[in-house]
Design an enzyme around this catalytic site. Structure first.
Site, PDB file in Angstrom:
ATOM      1  CB  CYS A 158     -31.702 -29.425 -27.664  1.00  0.00           C
ATOM      2  SG  CYS A 158     -32.914 -28.152 -27.316  1.00  0.00           S
ATOM      3  CG  HIS A 198     -32.516 -30.439 -21.870  1.00  0.00           C
ATOM      4  ND1 HIS A 198     -31.355 -30.700 -22.560  1.00  0.00           N
ATOM      5  CD2 HIS A 198     -33.455 -30.149 -22.812  1.00  0.00           C
ATOM      6  CE1 HIS A 198     -31.582 -30.553 -23.865  1.00  0.00           C
ATOM      7  NE2 HIS A 198     -32.828 -30.217 -24.035  1.00  0.00           N
TER       8      HIS A 198
END
Lengths: 382, 131
Positions: free
Chosen positions: A83, A330
């Site tokens: 991420c 996200h």
């Protein structure tokens, strides 16, 4: 090293963008970044992407994406740190320009997550496959363990976690690019379905599609592209143990601490010099741990920062004015670049209803896995 | 998980084989080539005691597909008397009763079934001590 500035930005809306493919997401964000700087060429492109191979069965993104940008021939490649891939792409581009290797470089991030049903399994590949995923743990589960350790050590409560979501949705409601531009009540967060105890659905960032891109050049060439360059003062990258079980203190994100120390040292600044920050709130507990690890609040006081308004718009140190990962969305590889874009807009005074008054210096912190990698960048407006 | 990989992990999964650094004494589970604490490369083979204490835990209500039938289930980080820490499901109890400090035994159990191949993958799960 040369001073480096961001001179152009572009990003898609974040959300479930069923009509748009991975390549089209990238092209949209990258074209907007080029247009915003009136640039018609690039020397290199670094693409942050966690897992196109698993999400859409597509590897080799460098040539694919510059091909679709109409720029076959340009140096390009994908960088990955789960991420934190976007943050790592930004750092790679920063080093490329600072070193003198190239003069006009794009750092981009893209993730197309809604083309697959197995999102939880794909994300779990950012944990230790042999020691963690094998036993049926998920990412919400790993952060839930961090949350319980933080509760045990600091007396953090489910309500403290919930205030982080309330605050970030309040910010996100002001962001037209956000996946969920809507406020949520404390009651709604605390009543939402349990995902991994104590983390509920509204403590978790969503599954998102999206892309973001920024253009970097040497600071002394920035005026060719913009009147308002934003200087990258520092870049700090660090790692921690891959397995959560191996951390000295499970309630402390030590890679975040290290990445912040490196960035502050490079910039010659301290946490008290920051006017705002974007931090990696993949789960509500992550924001609490990150603001502590970054030194934005005193150790052990992260739990109350959202509730008291210390980290809200108008507070002492506004955190996640974009809505954060929670409300903005996200798309994992794009997140680190989108954070940088929020900083650029804030430091240019272009953040509209989200504007932090007088903001001149801020940081963005992007994290991979259960905190095993972290990237911090410090930005300064002109 | 392809079967050669599963087979390769048998010593740690079946027998809890670990190593202890001869230089600094830090245990590593599973075995490593380089000690993460002191970068030492001389190790003593040890087997972990099949007991420990819960350090932190969670209860999963949303699980990966292959574990979906088991929800809600507890997963914990357990520390053994040797000081090694490992992640394991915590079973044979109410998931909500798992708390830090809970003494547990580590038992050999079926963990998962491998995709379409159907190979049964074993390992250790934790149960409350004395249960």
């Amino acid at each position: 090293m040369r001073d480096v500035a961001i001179v152009g930005v572009g990003m898609t809306r974040f959300g479930e963008l069923w009509e748009t493919s991975l390549r089209d997401l990238f092209v949209q964000a990258a074209s907007d970044a080029l247009h915003s700087a009136r640039a018609d060429h690039l020397e290199a492109v670094f693409i942050g992407n966690m897992s196109a191979g698993q999400f859409v069965g597509q590897e080799h993104l460098g040539p694919l994406l510059v091909d679709h940008l109409g720029m076959v021939g340009v140096a390009a490649g994908r960088v990955e740190s789960a991420c934190a891939s976007g943050g790592l792409a930004l750092r790679t581009a920063f080093v490329e320009v600072a070193s003198g290797m190239s003069d006009l470089v794009m750092a981009a991030g893209v993730e197309k997550m809604t083309d697959t049903a197995d999102v939880t399994e794909v994300l779990a590949t950012a944990s230790d496959q042999e020691l963690e995923a094998y036993h049926g743990i998920t990412f919400p589960g790993l952060y839930a363990m961090i949350a319980r350790a933080h509760m045990e050590k600091h007396g953090t409560t489910e309500e403290d976690l919930s205030w982080v979501s309330v605050k970030n949705h309040r910010h996100g409601a002001l962001n037209p690019k956000a996946q969920f531009p809507a406020e949520v009540t404390l009651e709604a967060v605390m009543r939402s379905s349990m995902v991994a105890d104590p983390l509920r659905l509204l403590h978790c960032s969503p599954v998102s599609d999206g892309a973001a891109a920024v253009l970097l050049c040497p600071l002394d060439q920035a005026k060719q592209y913009t009147d308002r360059p934003v200087r990258i003062r520092a870049s700090g990258l660090a790692t921690g143990t891959m397995a959560l079980a191996d951390r000295k203190d499970i309630a402390v994100l030590d890679a975040v601490q290290r990445s912040a120390q490196r960035a502050f040292t490079m910039a010659g600044l301290t946490p008290a010099d920051m006017h705002l920050a974007e931090v990696h709130d993949c789960f509500a507990i992550a924001e609490i741990c990150c603001v502590e690890a970054l030194g934005l609040v005193a150790p052990g006081t992260g739990k109350s920062a959202a509730r008291t308004g210390e980290t809200a718009l108008g507070g002492r140190i506004p955190v996640n004015t974009s809505g954060g990962l929670k409300a903005k969305g996200h798309p994992v590889g794009a997140t680190g670049i989108a954070q940088a874009i929020e900083l650029v807009e804030q430091l240019r005074g272009e953040a509209g209803a989200r504007q932090v008054r007088g903001a001149r210096i801020g940081l963005a912190q992007n994290m991979g896995g259960s905190g095993a990698s972290s990237v911090v960048h410090i930005f300064e407006g002109s | 998980m392809p079967s050669p990989r599963y087979w390769r992990e048998v010593p740690s999964r079946f027998r809890l084989e670990a190593v202890r650094c001869r230089r600094c004494g830090k245990p590593s589970f599973p075995a490593r080539t380089i000690c993460p604490a002191c970068r030492g490369t001389e190790f003593e083979q040890i087997g972990l005691t099949r007991e420990g204490t819960v350090i932190t835990s969670t209860v999963l209500h949303v699980a990966p597909d292959e574990f979906a039938m088991e929800t809600p289930y507890a997963v914990a980080i357990v520390e053994t008397p040797e000081g090694a820490r490992l992640m394991a499901q915590l079973v044979d109890c109410e998931p909500s009763e798992v708390k830090p400090g809970l003494p547990v035994a580590l038992e050999f159990r079926l963990i998962r079934q491998e995709g379409h191949g159907g190979i049964l993958c074993y390992g250790h799960k934790a149960v409350p001590a004395g249960a």
